[in-house]
Design an enzyme around this catalytic site. Structure first.
Site, mmCIF file in Angstrom:
data_model
loop_
_atom_site.group_PDB
_atom_site.id
_atom_site.type_symbol
_atom_site.label_atom_id
_atom_site.label_comp_id
_atom_site.label_asym_id
_atom_site.label_seq_id
_atom_site.Cartn_x
_atom_site.Cartn_y
_atom_site.Cartn_z
ATOM 1 N N SER A 1 0.834 -1.200 0.000
ATOM 2 C CA SER A 1 0.000 0.000 0.000
ATOM 3 C C SER A 1 0.868 1.249 0.000
ATOM 4 O O SER A 1 1.926 1.291 0.626
ATOM 5 C CB SER A 1 -0.918 0.031 1.224
ATOM 6 O OG SER A 1 -1.730 1.187 1.200
ATOM 7 N N GLU B 1 -10.414 1.668 3.264
ATOM 8 C CA GLU B 1 -10.099 2.805 2.391
ATOM 9 C C GLU B 1 -11.332 3.265 1.617
ATOM 10 O O GLU B 1 -11.605 4.470 1.517
ATOM 11 C CB GLU B 1 -8.993 2.387 1.434
ATOM 12 C CG GLU B 1 -8.568 3.413 0.411
ATOM 13 C CD GLU B 1 -7.538 2.826 -0.541
ATOM 14 O OE1 GLU B 1 -7.731 2.951 -1.767
ATOM 15 O OE2 GLU B 1 -6.542 2.231 -0.063
ATOM 16 N N LYS C 1 -4.559 -6.980 3.302
ATOM 17 C CA LYS C 1 -4.549 -5.885 2.323
ATOM 18 C C LYS C 1 -5.944 -5.667 1.744
ATOM 19 O O LYS C 1 -6.350 -4.525 1.483
ATOM 20 C CB LYS C 1 -3.560 -6.211 1.193
ATOM 21 C CG LYS C 1 -3.522 -5.169 0.058
ATOM 22 C CD LYS C 1 -3.206 -3.769 0.574
ATOM 23 C CE LYS C 1 -2.731 -2.829 -0.533
ATOM 24 N NZ LYS C 1 -3.656 -2.647 -1.639
ATOM 25 N N HIS D 1 -7.815 -3.763 4.321
ATOM 26 C CA HIS D 1 -7.245 -2.406 4.264
ATOM 27 C C HIS D 1 -7.946 -1.608 3.171
ATOM 28 O O HIS D 1 -8.370 -0.461 3.376
ATOM 29 C CB HIS D 1 -5.744 -2.509 3.996
ATOM 30 C CG HIS D 1 -5.077 -1.253 3.526
ATOM 31 N ND1 HIS D 1 -5.264 -0.725 2.253
ATOM 32 C CD2 HIS D 1 -4.188 -0.411 4.132
ATOM 33 C CE1 HIS D 1 -4.548 0.371 2.117
ATOM 34 N NE2 HIS D 1 -3.881 0.582 3.239
ATOM 35 N N ASN D 2 -8.085 -2.204 1.987
ATOM 36 C CA ASN D 2 -8.707 -1.490 0.876
ATOM 37 C C ASN D 2 -10.191 -1.247 1.128
ATOM 38 O O ASN D 2 -10.737 -0.225 0.711
ATOM 39 C CB ASN D 2 -8.504 -2.272 -0.424
ATOM 40 C CG ASN D 2 -7.083 -2.166 -0.943
ATOM 41 O OD1 ASN D 2 -6.164 -1.827 -0.210
ATOM 42 N ND2 ASN D 2 -6.894 -2.459 -2.220
#
Length: 465
Positions: free
Chosen positions: A130, A191, A184, A187-188
């Site tokens: 990231s 986001e 991840k 995480h996205n």
């Protein structure tokens, strides 16, 4: 001929940036690319770092040019292209070599590949990266999944190139097989939710309070100096103050948002595990609806597209964003918590929060409090909303989240993420809810049965007597 410490296949934006970052940190990097014409140009543009780069036009020479046991990082599109490259490179490898997928891959694919390659005594790493191009070049946040053997090979290089937060590298080995790619993915998803809430706040300020884009940009710039400090708030403040031909530059951009799939994966996996990702789903829905611009314009004519004034202050909007951000992180970590149980991953939630504090897109001041909350998780069993420091922040900001979401809905401003945040919180905080009605309905039409508060076992309603 000296051999390289690591090979990078794929010299697109991210692969090129990571190769230069590694070279700058003193590692020898073998590089190659499907389009071989890119290789010479990349090396020529590397300047003094070129002496650390070892270009190859053939896959066999690329593999032969690596120190053993080999480490090869693929920065290529996920899915079928990755499977094709694994098939092409594995005959050239030896026991103990490691292949890394540094793209946004589906973690199920990562688990499948890790198992298949493990049978050949090869190691497969799924690594979430990231930070975009700048992060990859100067210090990304990296989430690594794979074997202990592969981590031993990778750790010195990844710690050297990672973003640093107070001197600590923002990279960690999070578990086996797909653990890194799953983290991840979540995480996205967070986001997506954070970006959507920021967009909703912008909409209220622009169309509900009548502020200009530069004024809103200045406000975000001010917020970035306080509790809301984050990369997304920072760049929003900057981009809103750009102009072209006397017009805010954002007004030249078509209001139809794109997406690459990781947000959807977060929601899909959450639902598969019986978890809620309602704020992330709201953000995905908003992006999907935004792409239907022609339909939106027609419906605006049919039903009216007016958005009324809102009676909320900038301080209220700031607190609404803070409450929404806390709840988005809470949803994300609940999903990670469930995945750790589902897949037997030793996910360290405090460490995950720590490696997100620099380099990555969702880096934010709030992550300091989240990391500390998980370090002291014995008192709340890993549930972020039960941590005293987090609860205090949320309770202080929650009334303003309600006020802002309510004002938005009342005046016709779309606020799917902020509204979902309120509903998510209220659903969790009600000890006695309304699911008893649903259970009664299910039993009435399908004889599914239910549990009683006053008796053990499975029961049916009097409608079956």
């Amino acid at each position: 001929m000296s051999r390289a410490n690591i090979g990078i296949y794929g010299l697109g934006v991210m692969g090129s940036a990571l190769a230069l970052n590694l070279a700058e940190q003193g590692f020898d990097v073998a590089v190659t690319n499907r389009e071989v014409s890119w290789i010479a140009d990349f090396v020529a543009e590397a300047g003094p770092l070129a002496e650390r780069l070892h270009p190859h036009s053939e896959l066999s020479a690329f593999v032969s040019g690596l120190k053993t046991p080999r480490v090869i990082l693929f920065m290529i599109p996920s899915g079928a292209p990755m499977d094709s490259m694994i098939a092409a490179v594995t005959p050239l490898l030896e026991a103990g070599d490691t292949i890394i997928d540094g793209g946004n891959a589906n973690f199920h694919d990562t688990r499948r590949r890790a198992e298949a390659l493990g049978q050949q005594d090869l190691h497969f790493v799924g690594m979430g990266v990231s930070g975009g191009e700048k992060g990859a070049r100067h210090g990304p946040s990296m989430m690594v999944g794979g074997t202990a053997h592969s981590w031993t090979q990778l750790e010195p290089m990844l710690r050297a190139i990672a973003a640093k937060y107070e001197g600590v590298p923002c990279v960690a080995h999070l578990g086996p097989d797909g653990a890194g790619h799953f983290v991840k993915t979540v995480h996205n998803g967070i986001e997506y939710a954070d970006m959507q809430m920021i967009a909703e706040a912008y909409g209220l300020m622009r169309f509900g309070l009548g502020m200009s884009a530069p004024e809103i940009g200045a406000q975000f710039e001010a917020w970035d100096k306080g509790p809301l400090r984050s990369y997304l708030v920072e760049i929003t403040g900057a981009l809103l103050q750009y102009e072209e031909a006397g017009v805010p530059f954002v007004d030249h951009i078509r209001d139809a948002a794109g997406q690459k799939g990781t947000g959807r994966w977060t929601v899909i996996e959450a639902l598969q595990m019986g978890q809620s990702a309602s704020m992330i789903e709201a953000a995905i829905g908003a992006r999907s609806w935004s792409s239907e611009k022609v339909l939106r314009e027609r419906l605006g004519v049919q039903y009216g597209a007016g958005r009324g004034a809102v009676s909320v202050s900038l301080d209220q909007i700031a607190d609404a964003l803070m409450a929404g951000r806390i709840l988005a992180y809470a949803q994300g970590f609940r999903i990670l918590r469930q995945a750790a149980e589902e897949y037997n991953w030793p996910l360290d939630f405090a460490r995950i929060a720590q490696i997100w504090r620099a380099g990555c897109i969702i880096r934010a001041a709030l992550l300091d409090d989240i990391a500390e909350a998980f370090e002291n998780s014995a008192s709340h069993g890993g549930q972020l909303l039960e941590a005293e420091a987090i609860a205090a922040k949320l309770q202080a900001a929650l009334p303003r989240l309600r006020a802002v979401a309510g004002a938005a809905l009342g005046a016709g401003h779309p606020a799917p993420a902020l509204s979902s945040a309120v509903s998510f919180f209220d659903s969790l905080r009600i000890g006695s809810g309304t699911a008893n009605i649903i259970q009664a309905q299910r039993d009435f039409f399908g004889r599914h049965g239910f549990e009683r508060l006053d008796q053990e076992g499975k029961h049916h309603g009097p409608w079956w007597d």
